[in-house]
Motif scaffolding. Structure first.
Motif, PDB file in Angstrom:
ATOM      1  N   SER A  74      61.174  31.517  59.930  1.00  0.00           N
ATOM      2  CA  SER A  74      62.158  30.462  60.203  1.00  0.00           C
ATOM      3  C   SER A  74      63.517  30.825  59.616  1.00  0.00           C
ATOM      4  CB  SER A  74      61.679  29.127  59.630  1.00  0.00           C
ATOM      5  OG  SER A  74      61.490  29.228  58.221  1.00  0.00           O
ATOM      6  N   HIS A  75      63.544  31.864  58.794  1.00  0.00           N
ATOM      7  CA  HIS A  75      64.792  32.309  58.180  1.00  0.00           C
ATOM      8  C   HIS A  75      64.670  33.779  57.809  1.00  0.00           C
ATOM      9  CE1 HIS A  75      67.632  32.925  54.749  1.00  0.00           C
ATOM     10  NE2 HIS A  75      68.426  32.287  55.574  1.00  0.00           N
ATOM     11  N   ASP A  77      66.368  36.561  55.335  1.00  0.00           N
ATOM     12  CA  ASP A  77      67.284  36.779  54.216  1.00  0.00           C
ATOM     13  C   ASP A  77      68.054  38.079  54.363  1.00  0.00           C
ATOM     14  OD1 ASP A  77      66.702  34.527  52.210  1.00  0.00           O
ATOM     15  OD2 ASP A  77      64.696  35.275  52.685  1.00  0.00           O
ATOM     16  N   LEU A 111      68.589  32.417  62.721  1.00  0.00           N
ATOM     17  CA  LEU A 111      67.752  32.606  61.529  1.00  0.00           C
ATOM     18  C   LEU A 111      68.557  33.146  60.354  1.00  0.00           C
ATOM     19  CD1 LEU A 111      65.629  32.397  63.824  1.00  0.00           C
ATOM     20  CD2 LEU A 111      64.268  34.073  62.594  1.00  0.00           C
ATOM     21  N   SER A 115      72.698  35.009  54.524  1.00  0.00           N
ATOM     22  CA  SER A 115      71.835  36.178  54.660  1.00  0.00           C
ATOM     23  C   SER A 115      72.656  37.463  54.511  1.00  0.00           C
ATOM     24  CB  SER A 115      71.132  36.150  56.019  1.00  0.00           C
ATOM     25  OG  SER A 115      70.435  34.926  56.220  1.00  0.00           O
TER      26      SER A 115
END
Length: 245
Positions: A74-75, A77, A111, A115
């Motif tokens: 979901s994400h 980095d 996403l 980041s």
């Protein structure tokens, strides 16, 4: 614990970076074209590593990779672009070594928030000294083309991703053992500590649009050569080739 995606993570530079990051316990997705090779790499890297199979130069397979990454995460980095080949012609250089970096980054933009995006490129002296040129008639000119255009892509993506507080940097990994060329197969070094440093070090959170050498030192780029205006002008003909891909 961070979520990290590494293209070309099944061998060479990408695998070396994945190995060091995996040792620190982070969740990693390695993207590779060959399933058997990818699963061997996964077994070596450990339980925190997942593989996604697909040829990023192929439209349908690239879309499949994107869908699978979105299903798993979901994400993101950190997104590290390590995939690439020794190109035999200009078309292969464009569609394997450049456009997938742009396409994957922009399609995964949802996403990316606070980041990091990292693009692997060539030797600092070459990046600054070789001219930006569209000629790709020899191995040398194709190498010069890709390192300059990747650097321009870093500049462009840095501008594009500012609104989601995502940094975009590039770096030279040093001389590393890989199957990319005959001479790289004979290199003993299998470590790329700068990769984990740029991916994880907290002091670099706000640093963007920067080129680093193999020791993590900042390389001053020629601003007359590498700037947003030039990046938009030079890359536009290539990026305009992308419709659905």
């Amino acid at each position: 614990m961070k979520n990290i995606v590494i293209t070309g993570g099944t061998s060479g530079v990408g695998f070396a970076i994945a190995k060091e990051i995996a040792n620190e316990g982070h969740n990693i997705i390695i993207v590779g074209r060959h399933e058997h090779k990818a699963h061997i790499a996964q077994k070596k890297l450990g339980n925190n590593v997942k593989v996604v199979i697909g040829d990023l130069s192929n439209e349908a397979e690239c879309e499949g990779v994107i869908d699978e990454i979105k299903r798993l995460l979901s994400h993101i980095d950190v997104l590290i672009h390590s995939a690439g080949v020794l190109p035999h012609n200009a078309i292969e250089n464009i569609h394997v070594n450049l456009l997938p970096h742009y396409y994957l980054t922009t399609k995964l933009r949802g996403l990316l928030a606070n980041s990091r995006v990292l693009i692997i490129t060539g030797h600092p002296q070459a990046v600054n000294l070789v001219p930006i040129c569209e000629i790709q008639s020899s191995a040398f000119s194709r190498a010069a083309w890709v390192i300059t255009h990747k650097t321009l892509l870093m500049i462009l993506l840095n501008q594009m991703l500012r609104d989601c507080n995502t940094t975009v940097n590039s770096f030279y990994p040093g001389q590393v053992n890989s199957n990319l060329m005959r001479y790289t197969e004979k290199i003993d070094n299998t470590e790329v500590p700068v990769g984990a440093y740029l991916a994880l070090n907290a002091t670099l959170e706000k640093m963007s649009g920067i080129f680093f050498d193999e020791n993590g030192k900042i390389v001053q780029l020629d601003n007359q050569k590498y700037n947003v205006k030039t990046a938009e002008k030079i890359l536009a003909p290539y990026l305009s080739k992308i419709t659905t891909y």
